[in-house]
Design an enzyme around this catalytic site. Structure first.
Site, short mmCIF file in Angstrom:
data_model
loop_
_atom_site.label_atom_id
_atom_site.label_comp_id
_atom_site.label_asym_id
_atom_site.label_seq_id
_atom_site.Cartn_x
_atom_site.Cartn_y
_atom_site.Cartn_z
N GLY A 1 0.86 -1.31 0.23
CA GLY A 1 -0.06 0.11 0.16
C GLY A 1 0.82 1.34 -0.22
O GLY A 1 0.48 2.25 -0.87
N ASN B 1 9.21 5.35 4.77
CA ASN B 1 10.73 5.68 4.61
C ASN B 1 10.49 7.09 5.56
O ASN B 1 9.84 7.76 5.14
CB ASN B 1 11.16 5.80 3.43
CG ASN B 1 10.78 4.68 2.48
OD1 ASN B 1 11.18 3.62 2.88
ND2 ASN B 1 9.97 4.67 1.30
N GLU C 1 1.11 5.66 7.66
CA GLU C 1 2.59 5.70 7.23
C GLU C 1 3.19 7.01 8.04
O GLU C 1 4.29 7.14 8.51
CB GLU C 1 2.78 6.14 5.54
CG GLU C 1 1.95 4.87 5.12
CD GLU C 1 2.48 3.71 5.27
OE1 GLU C 1 3.58 3.45 5.94
OE2 GLU C 1 1.70 2.52 5.04
N GLU D 1 3.80 -2.60 13.25
CA GLU D 1 2.72 -2.88 12.36
C GLU D 1 1.24 -2.78 13.35
O GLU D 1 0.40 -2.05 12.95
CB GLU D 1 2.61 -3.93 11.38
CG GLU D 1 3.86 -3.72 10.47
CD GLU D 1 3.68 -2.25 9.39
OE1 GLU D 1 2.76 -1.72 9.65
OE2 GLU D 1 4.84 -1.78 9.01
ZN LIG Z 1 2.84 -0.13 8.42
#
Ligand SMILES: [Zn+2]
Length: 881
Positions: A268, A272, A305, A327
């Protein structure tokens, strides 16, 4: 391509590295087919490591051009370099030195989409989990934190834009039309968070001022001409930044934050540091091209993100076994964000639906694994629903057990104690124990035991003593590698409801531990006794879906109907309705399979009608209730001997009965819900459209006519309504003239827009019945189809295999055969994508014997292939085991 070596990695084998790399300088000389990467590493041997210890670096398909230590070229005897490994011996005595490695890579031919590759003439990178080693030799593991400085050089005409992590430091013009830029990221990070983007892109910019008054420049980069479609993503980004300050006290830490959208991307999006790279599906939206679901997806992924900046980047994982540390926690944070932006209950129900549709089957099949796995062959195969979604549920349970204040205190301690660390699940649990004084060792089993616990519940009411008793027995089936399981600490949020749904407050609770509205189940079997209950209550259990478990309860149909009508908690209310409908749908599916007609009793029809017309409930909630359990939901409830054709028959029978009973009122509501004014992608507008589009499906069935759907398709001024109408046409009216006409019109209008055309491929891949396979084969020859693009491949092959129950799981096995051939083709290009798609077959053992045998044969065909990627080899062998 990495073929399988059979090597298995174990959590217990973790050892710190012998060397540290405090500083990393990367110099990229970008050329489409021959990019030269010079990496200059400051290396330091750890104290206590033997002076003759070799330095062993990871590689993957690398070509070494030059290697030096402290400026001196290494002799052939000093090192051994293969494409996937670099070993250097005879290192400087004092253990501190500069290593310079020059490698050469070809971004154009890289179709695996990991490492450095080109997508629509844009250079970009994807390094998580192990892509950095496809760029240069490195200690490519998450606990190797280094400060990066990156210099990028490219042709100005080809790549006017040169981006990397951190803050911009320098830029300039070179001879021959080339130019350069230098980026520096002061925050030490693991290699998987490295990123580079170079190309010719359009941009929208904005600014954000942090709580402490720092000024951040924001940029979202997209294909030229698509800039206006990035405005919603920018809005979502700014709201995310503000929310993380308000709710978690987390401020952004660089001067710039950039997001780049690319069209070829395996995942998805990727977090970074300071330079998020996104699948453009999660950036681009406007009313004409994006559905409400797309808008919600963009909001959630942008937030996810961004939130990684603290949970993942500032505090990263010690090793990949700890993946859920970043996560699960970050999914929890993005869920909370979306809940605050939209309707909390509706958001929660959507989460529960997703968990049951994806994670529960994973837990029940051969690919089951703990939230924190203890072994893997290929880490890319562990970006799973269990690690993400169940990982998020575990964090949510910590909050439920401790309460919001202690949870926040624990999170604050986590940020304070571990900022700059590569941490573990043990570290995470410890902060909550230290913040609360509670012992969470039993709770921590949630990270280690795979499978979905079941709670078997019985009740007892004694009118004479006004006592209500609940007995709960937990059980957890064996999963691969785990035969016996220990009892877990399961928080069950509850209420006891009296007449009309009024909550009865117990005078006291005895037996197992009850705190406030939470039952803490900790033994295999426990009784909880509540006194001062003046009437027989209906228990509302697992409110807010407080734990990822299944319930077997002795509630009667009338109790469930009572909860569906009266429960003040919308999640349990929806859950009760679903349970009622599932009971009917599964029993009817067995009848249809036995050649008998489905039977529908009036009570379900009446109940669905009441909910549909209850104006006190919000439209999104009503839409969720009217969207009766899907074919795969029913299959999951049945669990074994599944016949998808019988399930479809059972489901269609219920839809027809409800549609016919309420046709007139549905038509009236459909008209009343028509959008007035311009499109807004907010929760209220989305709810109205969702309800109206569910009604469209019922009405098309009741009227046995495609007219209404065709008209909506033609007149729609937004993609939500247009796509919904197209879906009804394909699902209900197959290859009719009306359907084909709409498909052609859609293609003529959106043929140049890849993201929109993905919807066109999806909708056709989902056409029920045996016609779908030929349709999919035909679409694979369409000029817009390519197996090189993951979004397009997922749209056609992914939707067909994981979404089309009857078309894919054909009784003659042709769907599986086609799928096996296609997986083998994709595996040669993009192993990660092939392995991900192949998980569609994880529930093969739950089918009836004929389909089961066909599925096994097709899986065996894949397993017999020589030269399979490590990714596919791992999935196919575990699926067959
Ligand atoms: Zn993630």
């Amino acid at each position: 391509m990495r073929t399988d070596t059979g090597q298995v990695f174990h959590l217990e084998d973790y050892k710190p590295t012998d060397f540290l790399i405090p500083e990393t300088h990367l110099d990229f000389c970008l050329r489409p087919e021959r990019t030269v990467v010079r990496s200059t590493l400051q290396i330091k041997r750890r104290n206590g490591v033997a002076a003759d210890a070799p330095l062993i670096l990871d590689g993957d398909e690398l070509k070494l051009v030059d290697i030096r230590i402290d400026g001196t070229v290494l002799g052939d005897n000093a090192y051994v370099a293969t494409p996937d490994r670099l070993e250097i011996r005879g290192l400087p005595e004092n253990g501190t030195f500069t290593l310079e490695i020059t490698t050469e890579v070809n971004p154009t031919t890289n179709r695996q989409l990991t490492g450095l590759y080109r997508s629509s003439d844009v250079y970009c990178t994807q390094c998580e989990a192990e892509g950095f080693r496809r760029i240069t030799y490195f200690l490519d593991r998450p606990d190797m934190l280094s400060v990066y400085t990156v210099r990028i050089e490219a042709e100005r005409s080809e790549a006017p834009l040169l981006l990397s992590n951190g803050n911009p430091k320098d830029k300039g013009t070179l001879t021959n039309g080339r130019h350069f830029a230098v980026w520096h990221d002061p925050h030490p990070k693991p290699a998987y968070l490295f990123a580079l983007v170079a190309g010719d892109l359009g941009v929208i910019t904005d600014t954000f001022t942090t709580a402490s008054g720092r000024h951040i420049d924001l940029g979202i980069y997209v294909e030229h001409g698509k800039e206006p479609r990035a405005l919603y993503a920018m809005d979502a980004l700014k709201r995310s930044m503000k929310w993380d300050e308000d709710v978690f006290g987390r401020e952004y830490d660089l001067d710039v934050f950039n997001v780049v959208a690319v069209s070829d991307f395996n995942m998805g999006a990727m977090e970074n540091k300071g330079l998020n790279v996104f699948n453009d599906k999660y950036v681009l939206a406007d009313p004409d091209t994006a559905t409400d679901t797309d808008y919600a997806g963009i909001e959630a992924v942008i937030a996810h993100e961004y939130f990684h900046n603290w949970t993942g980047n500032r505090i990263t994982c010690r090793d990949w076994f700890q993946l859920c540390l970043k996560e699960g926690l970050t999914v929890y944070r993005d869920h909370e964000f979306s809940a605050d932006m939209r309707s909390r209950a509706v958001k929660r129900i959507a989460e529960v639906k997703g968990l049951k549709a994806h994670q529960f089957p994973e837990d029940a099949g051969p690919l089951a694994h703990p939230v924190r796995p203890r072994q893997f062959r290929e880490i890319n195969n562990f970006y799973t629903s269990t690690v993400y979604e169940k990982g998020s549920e575990v964090v949510r349970m910590i909050r439920t057990i401790l309460g919001p204040d202690l949870f926040r205190k624990g999170m604050d301690l986590y940020f304070e104690r571990h900022d700059g660390d590569a941490a573990t699940i043990e570290d995470f649990i410890k902060v909550f124990e230290d913040a609360s004084g509670e012992d969470l060792s039993q709770f921590a089993l949630w990270y280690d035991q795979a499978g979905t616990p079941n709670l078997a519940i019985t009740y007892d009411y004694d009118q004479a003593t006004k006592t209500f008793e609940i007995e709960i027995e937990q059980s957890l089936k064996p999963t691969p590698g785990q035969t016996s399981k220990k009892p877990m600490h399961i928080p069950v949020q509850f209420a006891l409801l009296g007449a009309k749904g009024r909550e009865l407050k117990p005078r006291s609770a005895k037996g197992g531990l009850v705190k406030g509205d939470v039952i803490h189940l900790r033994k295999r079997k426990e009784r909880f006794s509540f006194s001062g209950i003046s009437e027989r209550p209906v228990p509302s259990l697992l409110r807010g879906f407080s734990a990822p478990v299944t319930l077997t309860s002795e509630l009667t149909r009338s109790d469930l109907a009572f909860l569906a009508r009266n429960d003040g908690d919308e999640v349990t209310r929806w859950q009760a309705l679903t349970q009622l409908l599932n009971a009917k749908l599964t029993s009817n599916s067995k009848r249809v399979r036995g050649g008998k007609p489905a039977t529908i009793e009036n009570s379900s029809i009446k109940l669905l009608g009441e909910i549909a017309f209850n104006a006190t409930l919000d439209e999104a909630f009503r839409a969720l209730c009217l969207s009766i359990p899907s074919e795969s939901d029913i299959a999951r409830e049945l669990g074994a001997n599944i016949d998808p054709d019988a399930i479809l028959g059972s489901r269609d029978a219920l839809i027809s009965a409800v549609a016919e009973a309420h046709a007139e009122k549905f038509a009236q509501a459909y008209n009343e819900l028509e959008q007035k004014g311009s499109f807004k992608p907010d929760a209220a507008g989305a709810g109205r459209r969702a309800l109206r589009n569910v009604l469209l499906d019922y009405l098309s069935v009741a009227e046995s006519s495609s007219k209404r759907a065709a008209a909506q398709f033609k007149n729609a001024d937004n993609m939500t309504d247009r796509a919904a109408a197209l879906g009804v046409l394909v699902q209900r009216f197959g290859d009719s003239e009306a359907t084909n006409h709409a498909l052609q019109a859609f293609e003529a209008r959106f043929g140049n827009d890849p993201l929109v055309m993905d919807k066109w491929f999806v909708v056709q891949a989902m056409q029920p019945g045996n016609g779908a396979l030929d349709k999919v084969r035909e679409l694979m020859t369409h000029k817009l189809f390519s197996l090189d693009n993951p979004n397009r491949t997922r749209a056609l092959i992914g939707a067909f295999s994981s979404g089309n129950q009857t078309g894919f799981n054909r009784a003659d096995g042709r769907g599986y055969k086609f799928f096996a051939e296609t997986i083998l083709t994709i595996d040669k290009k993009n192993p990660q994508l092939a392995a991900r798609l192949l998980t569609a077959m994880r529930s093969w053992r739950s089918f009836e014997p004929v389909r089961r045998e066909h599925a096994r044969e097709s899986l065996a065909t894949i397993a017999m292939e020589t030269g399979l990627s490590a990714d596919v080899r791992d999935i196919v062998e575990r699926t067959l085991a």
